[in-house]
Design a protein around this motif. Structure first.
Motif: not given
Length: 366
Positions: A230-234, A238-241, A250-253
């Motif tokens: 689920d989209l949890a924030g940025t 400014g990248w979504p995680f 987690y998935i993040y940039h």
């Protein structure tokens, strides 16, 4: 000239169910009385919104729209909080439009002089003459709070401790931020007046999938198949995680996965460590490029839903190139730099802005 017939038609379409009884009765009237009431309500709305904008400093947030509250406090989701002024500490405070809800900064919510400074969401108006315990109740009782030493404005995204039916739990709240980037300009032409206020959000807008379901992982990582993120924030830049439901995945940039400054290629990462949303490099803070899988970032803030990732598949296979799929499990949320707003809220706000803008232009600037 005021087009009274047009205002009368607008008046017949506007909802008055949230107005006080006397105002509602006035606005239900036909003809010029009802039209005049509609115009007065529009003028009141303009004054309520523009006044704090004029008082806000250049680039300073003057309004936040909140989302992410628990179901019990779901009534505050979508509420817009407008700047009212500053408290004794110099911090701004905000009031919800059409509701007695406030966001303010309190250096010590119990007047103990050794408390934890925090931003607070409360149903009590803060006393701007008090140094501590701004709601004057001598206890730390509020809707939600987040510890902070930053008095400039509340964090636009973060984990707040929220009172959900008497149980305090962590909720990831988003405050969609609106800042002023221009000046209020009024020009006179004949009998007409034209007023223009330029406002903008802090960062570019893009659509982010709200939920993603993973498939395609190798046997060594088969437990990851079927996880829904689920989209949890940025993140800070400014990248979504995303966070998986029920597990710490987690998935993040990450612009530089070991923080050494030698990596020239930024990555999307599948990791079991939560990203630090205040960091711009090495978001898991391990000083190494350690993760389940990585995908070279080719630009743009959209996470590819189908791509070839490099995944670690155990000591026997090592790093393997695999086609991973992240299927969208629901709609998209609109992300403004470090903040986001759901598609439902987006539609509501867009409709409100469109109606109000059209009414103002027709009634005031003709």
């Amino acid at each position: 000239q005021v087009d009274w017939d047009w205002l009368a038609r607008l008046n017949s379409q506007l909802s008055v169910k949230h107005l006080p009884a006397e105002s509602a009765n006035c606005c239900r009237a036909r003809g010029r009385l009802g039209a005049a009431c509609t115009m007065a309500m529009l003028l009141a709305g303009v004054v309520a919104v523009v006044a704090p904008v004029v008082s806000a400093s250049q680039g300073e947030p003057w309004m936040f729209t909140l989302t992410g509250a628990c179901d019990v406090e779901g009534g505050i989701d979508g509420m817009s909080f407008v700047k009212q002024g500053n408290t004794l500490s110099g911090a701004p405070y905000y009031k919800a439009m059409h509701a007695e809800k406030y966001i303010y900064y309190d250096p010590d919510c119990m007047t103990s002089t050794d408390g934890t400074p925090r931003w607070i969401i409360d149903d009590s108006k803060p006393d701007v003459t008090r140094e501590h315990d701004l709601d004057g109740d001598d206890v730390c009782n509020y809707i939600a709070r987040i510890d902070s030493n930053d008095t400039r404005y509340p964090p636009t995204s973060g984990e707040w401790t929220m009172n959900c039916a008497g149980n305090y739990q962590l909720q990831f709240l988003i405050l969609l931020e609106l800042t002023t980037t221009g000046t209020l300009t009024t020009t006179m032409k004949g009998a007409g007046t034209n007023t223009v206020m330029t406002t903008t959000t802090r960062a570019p807008v893009f659509d982010a999938p709200r939920s993603l379901t993973l498939s395609g992982a190798c046997a060594y990582k088969r437990a990851m198949n079927g996880l829904t993120y689920d989209l949890a924030g940025t993140s800070a830049d400014g990248w979504p995680f995303y966070k998986a439901k029920g597990v710490d995945e987690y998935i993040y940039h990450d612009a530089d996965c070991d923080g050494a400054g030698t990596n020239t290629l930024s990555l999307w990462v599948l990791d079991d460590s939560k990203p630090n949303t205040t960091a711009t490099r090495d978001l898991d803070g391990d000083g190494k490029c350690t993760y389940h899988a990585r995908l070279d970032s080719t630009g743009g803030k959209m996470l590819p839903t189908s791509a070839t990732w490099r995944m670690y598949c155990g000591p026997a296979e090592g790093w393997v190139s695999l086609d991973l799929t992240l299927k969208e499990a629901s709609g998209k949320d609109l992300v403004f730099g470090n903040t986001m707003v759901s598609s439902a809220e987006r539609g509501g706000m867009a409709a409100s802005v469109a109606v109000l803008s059209l009414a103002i232009m027709q009634a005031l600037f003709a």
